[in-house]
Write an enzyme that holds these catalytic residues in place. Structure first.
Site, PDB file in Angstrom:
ATOM      1  N   ARG A   1       0.831  -1.213   0.000  1.00 53.31           N
ATOM      2  CA  ARG A   1       0.000   0.000   0.000  1.00 53.31           C
ATOM      3  C   ARG A   1       0.864   1.261   0.000  1.00 53.31           C
ATOM      4  O   ARG A   1       0.984   1.948  -1.011  1.00 53.31           O
ATOM      5  CB  ARG A   1      -0.949  -0.027   1.212  1.00 53.31           C
ATOM      6  CG  ARG A   1      -2.187   0.849   1.067  1.00 53.31           C
ATOM      7  CD  ARG A   1      -1.945   2.317   1.283  1.00 53.31           C
ATOM      8  NE  ARG A   1      -1.366   2.598   2.590  1.00 53.31           N
ATOM      9  CZ  ARG A   1      -0.864   3.764   2.950  1.00 53.31           C
ATOM     10  NH1 ARG A   1      -0.862   4.791   2.127  1.00 53.31           N
ATOM     11  NH2 ARG A   1      -0.336   3.922   4.161  1.00 53.31           N
ATOM     12  N   ASP A   2       1.477   1.559   1.112  1.00 52.86           N
ATOM     13  CA  ASP A   2       2.298   2.769   1.242  1.00 52.86           C
ATOM     14  C   ASP A   2       3.425   2.777   0.223  1.00 52.86           C
ATOM     15  O   ASP A   2       3.739   3.799  -0.375  1.00 52.86           O
ATOM     16  CB  ASP A   2       2.848   2.825   2.676  1.00 52.86           C
ATOM     17  CG  ASP A   2       3.503   4.145   3.007  1.00 52.86           C
ATOM     18  OD1 ASP A   2       4.075   4.272   4.103  1.00 52.86           O
ATOM     19  OD2 ASP A   2       3.464   5.074   2.179  1.00 52.86           O
TER      20      ASP A   2
ATOM     21  N   HIS B   1       6.866   4.025  12.529  1.00 55.66           N
ATOM     22  CA  HIS B   1       6.851   3.952  11.059  1.00 55.66           C
ATOM     23  C   HIS B   1       7.926   4.923  10.585  1.00 55.66           C
ATOM     24  O   HIS B   1       7.653   6.109  10.377  1.00 55.66           O
ATOM     25  CB  HIS B   1       5.446   4.360  10.585  1.00 55.66           C
ATOM     26  CG  HIS B   1       5.255   4.292   9.117  1.00 55.66           C
ATOM     27  ND1 HIS B   1       4.407   3.384   8.524  1.00 55.66           N
ATOM     28  CD2 HIS B   1       5.765   5.024   8.097  1.00 55.66           C
ATOM     29  CE1 HIS B   1       4.420   3.568   7.220  1.00 55.66           C
ATOM     30  NE2 HIS B   1       5.226   4.552   6.927  1.00 55.66           N
TER      31      HIS B   1
ATOM     32  N   HIS C   1      10.899   6.546   8.211  1.00 52.78           N
ATOM     33  CA  HIS C   1      11.383   6.695   6.850  1.00 52.78           C
ATOM     34  C   HIS C   1      12.899   6.859   6.879  1.00 52.78           C
ATOM     35  O   HIS C   1      13.465   7.392   7.838  1.00 52.78           O
ATOM     36  CB  HIS C   1      10.703   7.884   6.171  1.00 52.78           C
ATOM     37  CG  HIS C   1       9.359   7.534   5.623  1.00 52.78           C
ATOM     38  ND1 HIS C   1       8.718   8.266   4.654  1.00 52.78           N
ATOM     39  CD2 HIS C   1       8.526   6.502   5.898  1.00 52.78           C
ATOM     40  CE1 HIS C   1       7.557   7.695   4.359  1.00 52.78           C
ATOM     41  NE2 HIS C   1       7.420   6.634   5.107  1.00 52.78           N
TER      42      HIS C   1
ATOM     43  N   CYS D   1      10.313   9.340  -1.303  1.00 53.83           N
ATOM     44  CA  CYS D   1       9.815  10.446  -0.505  1.00 53.83           C
ATOM     45  C   CYS D   1       9.295  11.528  -1.442  1.00 53.83           C
ATOM     46  O   CYS D   1      10.064  12.082  -2.222  1.00 53.83           O
ATOM     47  CB  CYS D   1      10.924  11.000   0.379  1.00 53.83           C
ATOM     48  SG  CYS D   1      10.395  12.391   1.387  1.00 53.83           S
TER      49      CYS D   1
ATOM     50  N   ASN E   1      10.323   4.843   2.736  1.00 53.20           N
ATOM     51  CA  ASN E   1      10.133   3.794   3.743  1.00 53.20           C
ATOM     52  C   ASN E   1      11.425   3.027   4.027  1.00 53.20           C
ATOM     53  O   ASN E   1      12.234   2.810   3.126  1.00 53.20           O
ATOM     54  CB  ASN E   1       9.111   2.775   3.238  1.00 53.20           C
ATOM     55  CG  ASN E   1       7.690   3.290   3.330  1.00 53.20           C
ATOM     56  OD1 ASN E   1       7.242   3.712   4.392  1.00 53.20           O
ATOM     57  ND2 ASN E   1       6.971   3.260   2.219  1.00 53.20           N
TER      58      ASN E   1
END
Lengths: 334, 274
Positions: free
Chosen positions: A50-51, A242, A244, A275, A284
């Site tokens: 998804r992300d 979460h 990055h 990003c 990520n």
């Protein structure tokens, strides 16, 4: 070895970083903070499908997404964020949301949460077979306004509807807070603001709150301050990080989060998803690199690293891109 | 990385990269670092900045002194196989060579830094016992090295193995004489450095732009980027005395000269990719 850095003021290491570091350096075991050891088990929440895919330039065919999710299921991951029920008008990469939900091979014991920005999305998700959903708040007012066109408080009110409906339907809801360590528009974000939003989401009924360093600017210093503020309002076992890797800080940030008792980590296979705020920069953190670190620490994840790497290799071939995972890049065979 | 002209090396204080290739055979070294004398003589030495050079044996040491070196470094290994394959002798034999160098250095009051490679794993032997690392570190320290840099040569270490290794070494060498030299081949360098800091180590080796790949893992990264280390340290409120912006500029400069992209995530994020 072009530079040897000598920390100019050694004593700064203690007081500048607060009491917890004095405790670290004198602890008998690394990672022990005031008597608390590292978690024995860490749950990885895989957000690649998804992300990750949402932030890739190439749109991936539905069968490929389904195959990726199936490969991830086979690697031992217990949570895989499958897709998003945001309107395809805004996120065309997720337009095949229903087909993906219906096409994946759901492994027993594995959860496949989906993003639902509003009630309409929630209803569509449940109809397509979703049994867990996720909602997104922000710790920055400007980010909230620019991203979803409303203030933080207004967005939380929208979520109230979803929460009530989800409760009635017995569907667990995960809450995300973005910009927890910095905002591309506002810059610094106060830890208290993060704590406020996290508390609201938790009190509304989210079973877990994932704290996102959206632009990857955080360091162990800011991660600790933020987690201290949030853990005063939300129990640590309901928190996730979460991170990055835009500034290369993700694993170090995850390590301090573990040291503070967090045992849920979000990551993305092959580090999918750049990003959007820093052209060409990474986004990520790569699941492979996280798993490598956790296993090296003796922490159980249930994940088979080589199967995970197979999934990463597969999606990178399809996207015709290099992996962002350093573990995957290293071909050194010990 | 192709041959870098001498003028470029001057601007970067590149001579410190001489220490970066212990596994290179003599001829390769001779080719890439053949201009070591020119480099050392050409750089503008800032006061309070040290410019150590690698000296694998007496010949190298004498050449270094003749060229004006005021600090040198010697390279040991915690792995017998790595030592034999790299410098064609056992660890013990290499220590004897270094003893000579250190003795001469002492006579000239030239400080010597000791490196231990394969501290967290070896490309040939695999796992390396922490006790082996501490043995070698102890020998170098007792011979007179003022500081011992512990190198995760192939970047396989994690905070778990870093902790165990440092625990063992700290039993033999005072913490304030230790440094960590982490490679980022598996992305573990920053958490490993963080672990070392938490255990009291306050000297960190790194390479601007993450120069220097891993010869044992084709296409992989090697040295951790100075920019990324600085970003973490400064974010934690730790003083380094280093100006990140100027390091970013140095990174830009050398990457342009080498026609390659940076390995530093901080540099990439700030839009400094080629």
């Amino acid at each position: 070895m072009a530079a040897v850095m000598r920390l100019v003021n050694r004593s700064v290491l203690g007081p500048a970083m607060g009491q917890q570091y004095v405790a670290f350096s004198s602890a008998a075991k690394a990672g022990v903070r005031a008597g608390r050891a590292l978690p024995e088990k860490v749950k990885i929440v895989e957000v690649g499908p998804r992300d990750g895919l949402q932030n890739e330039k190439t749109i991936v065919p539905t069968e490929t997404k389904i195959h990726l999710i199936d490969m991830l299921s086979a690697s031992g991951l217990s949570v895989i964020e499958a897709t998003s029920f945001v309107s395809p008008k805004w996120v065309p990469q997720m337009a095949d949301q229903v087909e993906v939900m219906k096409g994946i091979d759901r492994k027993p014991g594995v959860s496949y949460p989906v993003l639902t920005p509003n009630l309409k999305g929630f209803q569509a998700a449940v109809k397509a077979g979703a049994s867990e959903v996720a909602i997104f708040g922000a710790a920055s007012e400007l980010f909230s306004k620019k991203n979803i066109n409303c203030s933080v408080d207004e967005s939380l009110q929208r979520f109230d509807e979803i929460m009530r409906t989800a409760k009635e339907a017995g569907v667990p809801v995960r809450g995300y807070v973005s910009c927890v360590l910095g905002c591309p528009y506002e810059g610094m974000v106060a830890p208290e603001k993060v704590a406020h939003v996290a508390k609201r989401l938790y009190s509304m009924g989210c079973y877990e709150i994932s704290l996102g360093d959206t632009i990857g600017v955080g360091t162990p210093g800011s991660m600790i301050k933020m987690l201290e503020a949030v853990s005063r309002e939300v129990p640590v076992n309901a928190l996730a990080v979460h991170c990055h890797d835009t500034y290369g800080q993700a694993l170090a940030n995850i390590l301090v989060a573990l040291q503070m008792g967090i045992s849920v980590v979000d990551s993305s296979v092959a580090g999918l998803g750049g990003c959007p705020y820093a052209n060409g920069a990474s986004g990520n953190v790569a699941t492979e690199d996280v798993v490598y670190m956790l296993h090296g620490l003796g922490i159980q994840t249930g994940v088979d690293l080589s199967k995970l790497m197979d999934a990463g290799a597969f999606i990178c071939r399809t996207l015709n891109r290099k992996t962002s995972s350093k573990v995957a890049q290293a071909t050194c065979k010990l | 990385m192709g041959n870098v002209p001498t003028t470029v090396k001057h601007c970067l204080s590149y001579e410190q990269l001489i220490q970066d290739y212990p596994w290179l055979t003599r001829w390769l070294l001779a080719e890439k670092m053949a201009d070591h004398t020119d480099v050392l003589r050409g750089i503008q030495r800032e006061p309070h900045v040290r410019y150590p050079v690698l000296t694998p044996n007496m010949q190298g040491f004498q050449d270094a002194v003749a060229a004006g070196a005021t600090e040198v470094a010697v390279f040991g290994s915690a792995s017998e196989t790595f030592s034999k394959k790299n410098i064609n002798c056992s660890i013990d034999e290499s220590m004897l060579r270094f003893e000579e160098v250190i003795k001469s250095a002492k006579e000239r009051q030239i400080p010597v830094r000791g490196y231990v490679s394969c501290a967290l794993g070896c490309p040939h032997e695999g796992h390396i016992e922490p006790s082996k690392v501490s043995q070698v570190a102890k020998r170098l320290y007792e011979m007179g090295c003022y500081e011992i840099s512990l190198g995760d040569t192939i970047g396989v270490g994690t905070p778990g193995s870093m902790f165990k290794m440092l625990q063992s070494v700290m039993n033999e060498v005072p913490t304030n004489a230790l440094a960590v030299h982490c490679h980022d081949t598996y992305g573990q360098a920053l958490p490993n450095i963080l672990t070392a800091l938490q255990m009291g180590v306050s000297v960190v080796d790194s390479a601007v732009a993450g120069l220097g790949g891993c010869p044992y893992a084709q296409g992989s990264s090697g040295n951790v980027s100075t920019e990324d280390v600085l970003y973490m340290l400064h974010g934690m409120g730790i003083e380094t005395g280093v100006n990140l912006t100027k390091v970013l500029e140095a990174g830009d400069f050398i990457c342009n000269a080498l026609r390659r992209g940076t390995n530093s995530r901080v540099a990439q994020a700030r839009g400094r990719t080629l």
